[in-house]
Design a protein around this motif. Sequence first.
Motif, PDB file in Angstrom:
ATOM      1  N   SER A  23      54.176  -2.872  64.002  1.00 62.35           N
ATOM      2  CA  SER A  23      53.945  -2.164  62.744  1.00 62.35           C
ATOM      3  C   SER A  23      54.749  -0.873  62.698  1.00 62.35           C
ATOM      4  O   SER A  23      55.280  -0.513  61.650  1.00 62.35           O
ATOM      5  N   VAL A  24      54.862  -0.202  63.819  1.00 65.02           N
ATOM      6  CA  VAL A  24      55.640   1.043  63.795  1.00 65.02           C
ATOM      7  C   VAL A  24      57.116   0.738  63.531  1.00 65.02           C
ATOM      8  O   VAL A  24      57.769   1.402  62.714  1.00 65.02           O
ATOM      9  N   LEU A  84      52.725  -3.198  55.051  1.00 65.57           N
ATOM     10  CA  LEU A  84      52.682  -2.346  56.234  1.00 65.57           C
ATOM     11  C   LEU A  84      51.253  -1.939  56.562  1.00 65.57           C
ATOM     12  O   LEU A  84      50.851  -1.920  57.724  1.00 65.57           O
ATOM     13  N   LEU A  85      50.514  -1.658  55.509  1.00 59.13           N
ATOM     14  CA  LEU A  85      49.116  -1.290  55.732  1.00 59.13           C
ATOM     15  C   LEU A  85      48.375  -2.446  56.387  1.00 59.13           C
ATOM     16  O   LEU A  85      47.615  -2.267  57.348  1.00 59.13           O
ATOM     17  N   VAL A 143      57.730  -0.005  59.934  1.00 55.84           N
ATOM     18  CA  VAL A 143      57.798   1.194  59.096  1.00 55.84           C
ATOM     19  C   VAL A 143      59.154   1.861  59.278  1.00 55.84           C
ATOM     20  O   VAL A 143      59.752   2.382  58.333  1.00 55.84           O
ATOM     21  N   PHE A 154      57.684  -0.657  46.361  1.00 54.82           N
ATOM     22  CA  PHE A 154      56.734   0.140  47.128  1.00 54.82           C
ATOM     23  C   PHE A 154      55.408  -0.579  47.303  1.00 54.82           C
ATOM     24  O   PHE A 154      54.840  -0.596  48.386  1.00 54.82           O
ATOM     25  N   VAL A 155      54.922  -1.161  46.227  1.00 54.86           N
ATOM     26  CA  VAL A 155      53.584  -1.755  46.271  1.00 54.86           C
ATOM     27  C   VAL A 155      53.536  -2.817  47.358  1.00 54.86           C
ATOM     28  O   VAL A 155      52.652  -2.821  48.228  1.00 54.86           O
ATOM     29  N   GLN A 193      48.396 -10.634  50.042  1.00 55.97           N
ATOM     30  CA  GLN A 193      48.723 -10.196  48.683  1.00 55.97           C
ATOM     31  C   GLN A 193      50.021  -9.424  48.659  1.00 55.97           C
ATOM     32  O   GLN A 193      50.874  -9.635  47.803  1.00 55.97           O
ATOM     33  N   PHE A 201      49.288  -2.802  59.942  1.00 56.24           N
ATOM     34  CA  PHE A 201      48.640  -1.760  60.731  1.00 56.24           C
ATOM     35  C   PHE A 201      47.194  -2.115  61.008  1.00 56.24           C
ATOM     36  O   PHE A 201      46.690  -1.985  62.116  1.00 56.24           O
ATOM     37  N   GLN A 202      46.565  -2.593  59.951  1.00 57.61           N
ATOM     38  CA  GLN A 202      45.163  -2.939  60.070  1.00 57.61           C
ATOM     39  C   GLN A 202      44.978  -4.067  61.080  1.00 57.61           C
ATOM     40  O   GLN A 202      44.091  -4.045  61.922  1.00 57.61           O
ATOM     41  N   TRP A 246      45.313  -2.861  64.492  1.00 52.92           N
ATOM     42  CA  TRP A 246      44.180  -2.090  64.957  1.00 52.92           C
ATOM     43  C   TRP A 246      42.967  -2.964  65.270  1.00 52.92           C
ATOM     44  O   TRP A 246      42.014  -2.517  65.880  1.00 52.92           O
ATOM     45  N   PRO A 300      43.734 -10.265  53.853  1.00 51.90           N
ATOM     46  CA  PRO A 300      43.955 -10.308  52.397  1.00 51.90           C
ATOM     47  C   PRO A 300      45.016  -9.327  51.924  1.00 51.90           C
ATOM     48  O   PRO A 300      45.848  -9.673  51.083  1.00 51.90           O
ATOM     49  N   LEU A 301      44.998  -8.136  52.494  1.00 56.28           N
ATOM     50  CA  LEU A 301      45.996  -7.155  52.073  1.00 56.28           C
ATOM     51  C   LEU A 301      47.397  -7.667  52.302  1.00 56.28           C
ATOM     52  O   LEU A 301      48.266  -7.584  51.435  1.00 56.28           O
ATOM     53  N   PHE A 345      54.099  -1.322  50.896  1.00 56.21           N
ATOM     54  CA  PHE A 345      52.963  -0.531  51.354  1.00 56.21           C
ATOM     55  C   PHE A 345      51.819  -1.437  51.771  1.00 56.21           C
ATOM     56  O   PHE A 345      51.234  -1.275  52.839  1.00 56.21           O
ATOM     57  N   LEU A 346      51.518  -2.411  50.926  1.00 55.40           N
ATOM     58  CA  LEU A 346      50.421  -3.313  51.260  1.00 55.40           C
ATOM     59  C   LEU A 346      50.723  -4.045  52.558  1.00 55.40           C
ATOM     60  O   LEU A 346      49.854  -4.182  53.433  1.00 55.40           O
TER      61      LEU A 346
END
Lengths: 147, 850, 549
Positions: free
Chosen positions: C438-439, C415-416, C442, C408-409, C343, C419-420, C423, C339-340, C412-413
Motif C-alpha cells: 500500500s505504501v 488506496l484506502l 501511494v 482521484f475518487v 468499488q 490500506f484497510q 491493516w 467493498p471499498l 483514493f478508494l
Amino acid sequence: MNELALLQNYLLVGGLLFAIGLAGFLVRRNMIVMFLSAEIMLQGISVSLVAWGRYHNDWGGQMLVVFIIAVAACEAAIALALVLMLAKQTGRLDIVLWQDLREEGQPAYVDREVPEEREEDQVWPTLTPAGIEPEVDPEEELHRSRV
Amino acid sequence: MDDPIRLLLILIPALPLAAAVLIGLLGPRVLRQQSHWLAIAAVLASFLCSLLLMRELSFLQRAAGAGGEVALGIGYEEVRRLWTWTDVADAYQQPRTPPGESRESLVGGGSRDFRIDIVLRADSLTCMMLVMVTLIATLVAIYSAGYMHGDPGYWRFFAYFGLFVFSMTMLVSVSNFVLLYVFWEAVGLCSYLLIGFWYQKPAAAAAGKKAFLVNRVGDFGFALGVFLIWTTYGTLNFHDSLRGGELEPARIQQAVAAERAGEVVPAEQEPVAGVFGPLRLADNELRPAGQPRTSAMISLAICLLLLLGACGKSAQFPLHVWLPDAMEGPTPVSALIHAATMVTAGIYMIARCTPLFLVSPDAQLVVSVVGGFTALLAALIALTQYDLKRVLAYSTVSQLGYMFLALGVGSLAGVTAGMFHLFTHAFFKALLFLGAGSVMHAMGNVIDMRRFGGLRRVMPVTYITFAVGCLALAGVFPLAGFWSKDAVLGAVHDKVHELEPHDSDSHGPAPHGPAPHGPAPHDSSPHGSAEGGGTQAVERPESSADDDVTPVFGLSNLLRGQIFHWLYLLGLMTSFLTAFYTFRAFYLTFHGPELIPPEAGRHAHESPASMTVPLGILAVCSALVGLLLDRSYLDGTNSFANWLLWTPSLGFPAAMRTTLPGEFHLSVAGWSTLMALGGIGLSSYLYLGSRHEIHGIRQFFDLAWVSGWSDVESFARMRQWRVARWVRECSAAVGLEWLLRLVVGALLLVVLVLSAPLLLLYYVSPYKLSYHRFYLDELYELVLVRPLRGLARLCYGIDRWLIDGTVNFVGRVPRQIGDVMRSLQMGLVPFYALAMVLGLLILLAVQLLG
Amino acid sequence: MDTATLLLVTILLPLAGAVALWPVAALGTRAVRWTALAVTLATLLLTVLVIWDFYPDHVASTEREWTWLGAGEQIQFGIGLDGISVWLFALSALLMVTAVLVSWEAIDDQVPQFYALLLLLECGCLGVFAARDLIMFYVFFEFTLIPLYFLIGIWGSEDRKYAASKFFLFTLAGSLLTFLGLLSIVWWKAAYVAGGELTFSIAELAAAVQQAAGTPRAMSPGFQAVLFAALFAGFAIKVPLFPLHTWLPLAHVQAPTAGSVFLAGILLKLGSYGFVRFCLPLLPDATYLFAPWILWIAVIGILYGALIALAQHDLKRLIAYSSVSHLGYCLLGVFALNPLGLQGGTLQMVNHGLSTGGLFALVGMLYERYHTRDIQQLSGLARQVPRLAFFMLVFTLSSIGLPGLNGFVGEFLVLLAMFQRAWQEPLPGWGLHLKAISVLAVFGVVLGAWYMLWLVQRVFFGPLKHPSGGHDGAPPRDLAPREILALAPLAVVMVWIGVAPNFFLRPMDGPLREVEAAVARPLQEGLQNREPVAEKRPQTGLENLTRAR
C-alpha cells in the motif's frame, strides 16, 4: 487338417504376400514395380480377409475382398494412367524424379552415384513370333492408317 | 434563508467559484481587460460574508456559553451538510467488540461506513482563516488589477485567482479529511497554474511542475496519514454524526444517550464519533473505534505522516525547495498564495489536528525541531540572496518554521501563538510581497537587488509601506510581528520551564510556567464558564499531561526540555537574522545612490492607486493588528486566542490542561526586541555605511583568505625568494639537487594534505553554502532525480530487451519447431513410405511390449 | 419498449450500422462519416435511455434470455446490466462517439471499411458488458479482437503488421486458456452440484459456487488454483499485468487514434472486468490465495509502468505505459477484496477509460497538426493551440488523480481499501507485505504526477518550437468545434464523477457486495487462522488518560 491350421496356412500366405509387397514398395524406385508391390500387399490382405471370413463363417470377409478387387481394378486403371503420364513427361519411371511436393527451400534429392547401365543388362523382352504376317494390300494400308 | 450560517458557508466559496467560472467562460471574448471587476466583487463579497459568519458565530458561541447546554469546554461548531460525496456502507468490518465495549465505541458496532458528506463547518479556526484569506485575497485582487494590467492572460489570471480563493476557503471550511485532502490538492493545482502562469518562460513552467511534485511528495505522507486515521479511528469526519448522515447535535445527543442506555437503535441512528467531534473529545476518547488498536507507535506515525504533508504545503525543511522557485509566478500570486494563504494550509492542518498531536509528544517534538531548523536554515539562506522576491520567499519559509515551532510546543499557548503568527504574518508578508511587486513593476520586471537602489524618492508610498512591513517582520514593538513572535517564543519558553524538573525550589517559581488550572483568568472564555458550571471535570492530574503518554523515542523530559531550550535560542537567533536580512533587502532597495536599470525605461514611477491603496491598507493592518488583538500586556487577554479556543479541536479538556495563552512574557519580549534591534542596527551599519565593510565580511565568510593557500602561483613566487634561490644554488653546488627536490616535494605534499580540508571548506564556505541554498536542490537532483531517471531508463531497457525479448522468444519457439519439422517434408515417396512403416512398427512394438 | 428489448437494440444497432455502411459507401465518404456518427450517437442515446430505466432501482438488472444454441436450454442469449457493467457499457457508447469524431479527418483511406470495423468493435464491447451467459461473454470477448486487429493492421502506422499480429496472438493465446477454465467451472457445476444440469449462466454458476462453499462438493483448492491460473492467463494479458504488457505499448503506438482510444478505454477493461465478474465470485478460495501475489504484481506494474513512462519520448508510448501503471490501481482495488476496493477498482476502470481515452484522442489531434509524436521536437504549443492545451491539462490532471476530477475518487478508494486490507492482516507475514504494497502504491501516485506533468511541461509550456515542415508555414489551427465536441463530453463526465461520485458508486454497491460476499468467507477464515494468539496490545496514552480519569 483342422480349421485353425488351415487358417494359419492362409494367413502365412497372406503375410508373405504382404511382406513381399512391402519390401518391394520400399526397395524399388520404378513406379510400375512399386505399384505392383502395392497391389501385392493388397492381395496379401485380401487373402487374410478371406481366410478369417472362412474361419468365422462370415461372408463379410469374402464380400470385402470382392470389393477390394473391384476397387483395386479402378485404382489400377487410374494409377497406371498416372504412371504413364508421368513417364511420358520425363521418359523415365523413376519415382525420385518427382519431388515437387517437398517444402520450399528444401534441397532436392539427387542420386549421388547412378548405377551404370551396362549393355548386357539392357535385355528387352521380345515376343515370340506367332504365325505368319498377313499380306496387306498397300492401298488398303494407306486407307487403314487413319483408323 | 432561515439558516444564515448555511447560506454564508455556501456563499463564501461559491462566489469566487462563480466568478472564476464566469471569467473562464466570458473572459477571452467579453470581459478581457475588465475581468478583474468580477473577481474583486466576488472576493469582497466573500470577505463580507466571512465577517458576517464570524459575527453570527460569536453570537451563537456567547449564547452557548451562557446557556451551558452544549457541551462546553470542547468548543462550539456549526456544521452543514450539502450532499453526499461517497457512501460505501459497511466498508470496514471488524470482528465485533465485546458488548460492553461497543457501547462506548460510538461508531456503530463493528462495521463502519465510508460515508463522506460534503459538510461545511463553521468554528473559530475556520472563521479566522476565512476572514484572513478573503481579506488578503480582496486586497491582492485589487492590487492585481493594477499589476497585471495589459497582460495577454489577464482574464486567465483572474479565473485562476477565483478558483484559488474557492479552493482555499473550502480547504478551511470542510469537515472531513478526504475533503481536506481534496482541497489541499486543489490549492496545489491553483498554485501550479499560477506559478506557471507565464508558461512560455521555461523557468516558470519548471517551477510550477516542481511545486506540484514536491507537494505531491508531501501529499504522499498526508494521504498515508489519512489512511491510517481511517484504519485507526474508523471515520474521517471531524464532526459527529449519525450513520444516516444526520448532523443535528440534539439528535446525536439523543442517539448517544440511547446507545449508552443499551437500547437497540436502527442502523441509521447509530452515532458516529468524528475524529475531532465533541463526542470523542468530551470523553478524551481519542481512541480508535471498536478494538483498541492504536498504539503510541501508530499515533506517532499518523502525526509524522500528517507532518510530512504539512511540510510539503508549508515548505518546511526537507520539502521547502519549491517555494523559492515558485517566485517565478506573478507577484500578487506570491503574495497571496505563497506567503499569506496557501502555504499556511499546513499550519492550519496541524492546528486542526491538535488532538492527534497531543497524544504523541514525540511527534510534537519533531514538529518543533523541523520548524526551528527550517526557520534557521531559511534565514541563513535569505542572508545572501540578491533576488528581492527570493529573500522574501526564504523569509516566508523561515516564518512558517516559526509557526511550526510554536505548534510543536503542543500547549494551547503554543497553538494559538502559531495561529496568531500565521494571522499577522499574512498581513505583513503580503504587504512585503506586494511592495516587492510594486518595485518590480516600476523596474520593468527587474528583481535583482544589485541592479536597482535608492528608490525611496522614486516610490515614496512603496517605501513607507515596505518599511512598515519590514519592521513588522523584524518584530519591532508595537507592530504586529512583535506580538505574535513574542507569543511564539513565549510558548517555547514556557515549554522549557514546564519540562524542567519542578522539585527543586532553587529555580524559584517558574516565571512563565504552565498556567494554573481551574478557571482561566477571564470569565468570557468558554472553558472558564464551563469549568465554572462544573459540567466538565477538568482536574489537573498529578503530573503534566505529557507524562501519561507512552513515549516512543524514549526521551526524558529533561532532554526534551533541553531540546526546547535550544529551540528557544534558535528562535532568538533567527529573529536576529530575520531583522538583519529584512533590512538588508530594504536598504539595498530603497537606500543608497539611486540606481535604475535600463529595463525600467522612463517608467520608474510610483505605482498606480490600485496598487498603493492595498499596500496602505495592509500596512495599517500590519501595524495595528497585533496591538488590537493581543492585550496580554494589559490584562492578560489575547482576544485572538480567546476566540480561537472556541474551536472544538482546541478547546477540549485534555488540551485545556496544557499551558493556556494569555501570559505576557516581558523577558522574552525584551530579548526578542533586543535581537531585532541588533539585527536592524547591524544591517544599518553595514548597508548604510561604506561598501567595503560588507565586502570584507562577505570575503571573510567566503573564506577568500583560504584561496591564498590554494594559489599555485604563490608557490612559483616562493621559488624566487632569495633564500630559496640560495638553497637551490648551494644544493646544486654540492650535487644534492635530487635530495632538495625530494624534500621540497615531501613538504609540499604535507602542506597539501594538511590544507585539503581547508580547501574543501573553501568550496563550501559559509557564504557559498548560503548563496547556493546549501546545495539542497543540487543534492536532490543528484540523490533523487537522477537515480530515478536512470532507473527509468534501465527499466525501459529491461522492458524492451528482457521482457519483450522473452515474449518474442516464446513466440519464436513454435516457428523454430516448425523449421525443424519442415526438413522432413522432402517430397520423396519412398521416404514417406518408410516413415509410415516405421511408425507402424513403433505402434506395433508399443502394442506388443506394453 | 421494455428495458431488455431496449438493451438488445442498443447492442445490435452498431452492427446494423456497420451493415448499413455498405450501401451508404456508394454515396461517398462524407455520407459514411455522418452515418457512422449518427449510429454512434443513436447508440449513445439508447444507452442513456437504458441507464435511465435502470438507474432508479439500480439493484435489479435488466435481463432477457432465450435459447441460443445447444440441446435443451443450456446456452442462453442472456443480456442484462448490473452496477458492475453499466458504467463500462455507457463508457463504450460514449468513447465510440469520440473515436468516430477523431477519425473524421485522420482517416481518408478505405473509409467505409474503417467505420464499419469501428461499429463492429462497439457492438462487441457493448455485448461483452451486457452478457449474462458465459459462452456469450466469451464470444463477444473474442469478437472484439477481430475488428481491432484489422484496425491496427490496415490503418496503423509504419510497423502495424507486427503490432497487430502480436496483439492478436498475445491476447488470443491467453483467452483460450481462459475459455478452458470457464468451461471447467461449468463442468464442475454439472458434475458436482445437486440438480447438476449444464448451465452457462454466470449468475447460476456463482450461486452454485456460493451454495457449495464449505461442503465437500466444493471445488478443491488445488482445482481452483489451476482454474484461476487459466482465467488469469487471459485476463492478465488483457489488463495487461506487469510482465505480460509488452503488446500494449506496441499496439497503442501503431494503432490509429480511434483504435488507441478504444483499446485504452474499453478493451483493457475487459481483463479487469473479467476478474471482477469471474475470478472473485467463481473461484473465491483461489482468489484469496493468490490475492497477495497479484497485489504485488499490480504494485510492481504501477511503479514499473510509471518509471518507464518517465523515460519515454514518444507521446503515445508514454501514455501507453501510464496505462500499465494505472490499471495496476484497478487490480489493487479489486484484489483488496473489500467493498471499498471493489468499488474503487471498478470506478477506476471507468476513470482510466475516460482519461486515457481522452489523452490518446488528444495525442492523435496533436499528430494531425504537427506530424510527430516525439516530445523532444515539441515545445510551447500552448500558445498555438490553447484549447488543446487546456483539454490536455484537464485530462492529465484527471489521470494523475487530482481531486475534483474522476481519477482521484477511484485512486483514493483503492488506496484506502488497500490500506484497510493491509491493516486487517496481522503484522508478521502478509501483513508486512500488504503494508509495503500500500505504501508503494501511494508512492506510485507521486511518480504518476511526475511523468504526466513533465509531459505537459515539455510539450505545451516553454518557448514555442514545432518541427519544421509541419504545415507549410501556416500555424496549425486550434481545436475545431468537431474536436471539442469529441472531448468535452469526456471532460464533463470527469468533473461529474469527481464532484458527485456517489451517483456512480451507488448502483455498484449491490452487485459488488455480492462479489465481496463470495470472497469474504475465505478471507475471514484466513484472517482467523493467521491471527496471533492472545496478543496484548499496547494501550495509547489517551486511553490511559481516560482510565486515570
